[in-house]
Design a protein around this motif. Sequence first.
Motif, short mmCIF file in Angstrom:
data_model
loop_
_atom_site.label_atom_id
_atom_site.label_comp_id
_atom_site.label_asym_id
_atom_site.label_seq_id
_atom_site.Cartn_x
_atom_site.Cartn_y
_atom_site.Cartn_z
N MET A 11 0.84 -1.19 0.00
CA MET A 11 0.00 0.00 0.00
C MET A 11 0.89 1.25 0.00
N ALA A 12 0.24 2.42 -0.23
CA ALA A 12 1.02 3.65 -0.32
C ALA A 12 0.13 4.84 -0.02
N SER A 13 0.75 5.97 0.29
CA SER A 13 0.02 7.22 0.48
C SER A 13 -0.20 7.88 -0.87
N VAL A 14 -1.13 8.84 -0.89
CA VAL A 14 -1.37 9.67 -2.06
C VAL A 14 -1.25 11.12 -1.60
N ALA A 15 -0.53 11.93 -2.36
CA ALA A 15 -0.31 13.32 -1.95
C ALA A 15 -0.49 14.28 -3.11
N PHE A 16 -1.16 15.40 -2.82
CA PHE A 16 -1.25 16.53 -3.73
C PHE A 16 -0.35 17.63 -3.18
N GLU A 17 0.54 18.15 -4.00
CA GLU A 17 1.46 19.21 -3.58
C GLU A 17 1.33 20.37 -4.55
N GLY A 18 0.48 21.34 -4.20
CA GLY A 18 0.25 22.49 -5.07
C GLY A 18 -0.33 22.11 -6.41
N ALA A 19 -1.10 21.03 -6.47
CA ALA A 19 -1.58 20.50 -7.74
C ALA A 19 -2.74 21.34 -8.28
N SER A 20 -2.65 21.70 -9.56
CA SER A 20 -3.67 22.50 -10.21
C SER A 20 -4.04 21.88 -11.55
N LYS A 21 -5.27 22.20 -11.99
CA LYS A 21 -5.72 21.76 -13.31
C LYS A 21 -6.43 22.91 -13.99
N VAL A 22 -5.88 23.33 -15.14
CA VAL A 22 -6.49 24.35 -15.97
C VAL A 22 -6.76 23.73 -17.33
N PHE A 23 -8.01 23.77 -17.78
CA PHE A 23 -8.36 23.19 -19.07
C PHE A 23 -7.97 24.13 -20.21
N GLY A 24 -8.03 23.60 -21.40
CA GLY A 24 -7.58 24.35 -22.57
C GLY A 24 -8.31 25.65 -22.80
N ASP A 25 -9.57 25.75 -22.37
CA ASP A 25 -10.33 26.98 -22.57
C ASP A 25 -10.10 28.00 -21.46
N GLY A 26 -9.15 27.68 -20.56
CA GLY A 26 -8.82 28.59 -19.47
C GLY A 26 -9.56 28.33 -18.18
N THR A 27 -10.49 27.38 -18.18
CA THR A 27 -11.24 27.06 -16.97
C THR A 27 -10.32 26.43 -15.93
N ARG A 28 -10.27 27.05 -14.75
CA ARG A 28 -9.45 26.52 -13.66
C ARG A 28 -10.33 25.64 -12.79
N ALA A 29 -10.13 24.33 -12.88
CA ALA A 29 -10.97 23.38 -12.16
C ALA A 29 -10.44 23.10 -10.75
N VAL A 30 -9.13 23.09 -10.60
CA VAL A 30 -8.49 22.82 -9.30
C VAL A 30 -7.34 23.80 -9.13
N SER A 31 -7.24 24.40 -7.93
CA SER A 31 -6.22 25.41 -7.67
C SER A 31 -5.35 25.02 -6.48
#
Length: 405
Positions: free
Chosen positions: A1-21
């Motif tokens: 097993m293992a941990s899962v970590a987000f470190e400053g993770a962001s997602k911006v789609f091609g049309d500029g929509t920022r889904a995760v900041s």
Amino acid sequence: MASVAFEGASKVFGDGTRAVSSLDFDVGDGEFMVLVGPSGCGKTTALRMVAGLERVSAGVVRIGERVINDVPSRNRDIAMVFQSYALYPHLSVYENIAFGLRLKKLPKSEIDRRVQLAVDVLDLEGLLERKPRALSGGQRQRVAMGRAIVRQPQAFLMDEPLSNLDAKLRVQMRAEIARLQHELRVTTLYVTHDQVEAMTMGDRVAVMRKGNLQQVASPQELYDRPVNLFVAGFIGSPAMNLLRGRVERSDGATFVRLGAHRLAVDPATAGARPALSGYAGQNVIVGIRPEDLEDAALAGEAPAESVLSGRVVLREALGSEVDVHLEVDAEPAITDEVREIAEDIGMTARPREQPTATVVGRFGARSRVQVQSSADVVVDTRALHFFDPETGLGIHDTPIRGVAS
């Protein structure tokens, strides 16, 4: 097993929509973490970033010590359970569960062993030869779970797996999933918009709003110490009552004025929130959970400055308890956060200029209050919540906006 970590993770789609900041939190090895929030808050996008179904625009996502930003989905050693079950309709239950193992070219004896373990755990005995169309919704979800279990992954990713089930089956399945996860101790990231699911299943819960993480804590801490108005209003069913009030100080005691009512804040509650004294003479938003209101007729003698009076506009009998909607002479707190939560659950927040507020109390089944009658309710002033009306942040141990305690 293992941990899962987000470190400053962001997602911006091609049309500029920022889904995760700039998402920052971790799921411990063997932990059941629930990601919750209204529709469109970015929770599913965050899950898909871990799965490799969405590319990370900035920051890092890790499984264990390995950065997986550029690792193909098939090489991440995760298993997903979807809302739609995603079963192959032409394959039997056995073949659906074994499908991923056959792709890995495991020996048949090992495939049989793992499938049988999943069948035993999920109570699928006698269903192995059936096709998905011959199964109930709950059975299909068990098969989807079985397919994930046999892979023995480092992490489970579950995207609203119960949303297609009826209410009774959802309750049953959420208990089964929680039991199964605790038995297997597989690191699990579970996405839902249902805060009841979040509170009953998660070791910890991460609340999201508009792509931003609001708070990560145990279910009880979220409930008892919400960091802001959004978390306070989103967590809890029925939702927390939010009213505009004014803090008053007199002879060393703290009071809060709510329209025509004045409540004496319990000394221990005031002492646990030293910043509150800095708001003397200023406006605050006061939160009262429905279960912290009691029918005065059943409460016995209570101090006058712990009572709200009003008119009953709705009574919802639930068998073991009664939800009573009471119109009181106080100003409702209609903030952006409250509007957003109301819209998410299909309600319309009342306009700010409305002269009365409707509060919901959860009373014992013996309450006899009737619609259109007057009623008094006793407030448990030990359980009041306070929020800054400008920032929306909870008033807890430290001053907000530089206000001295």
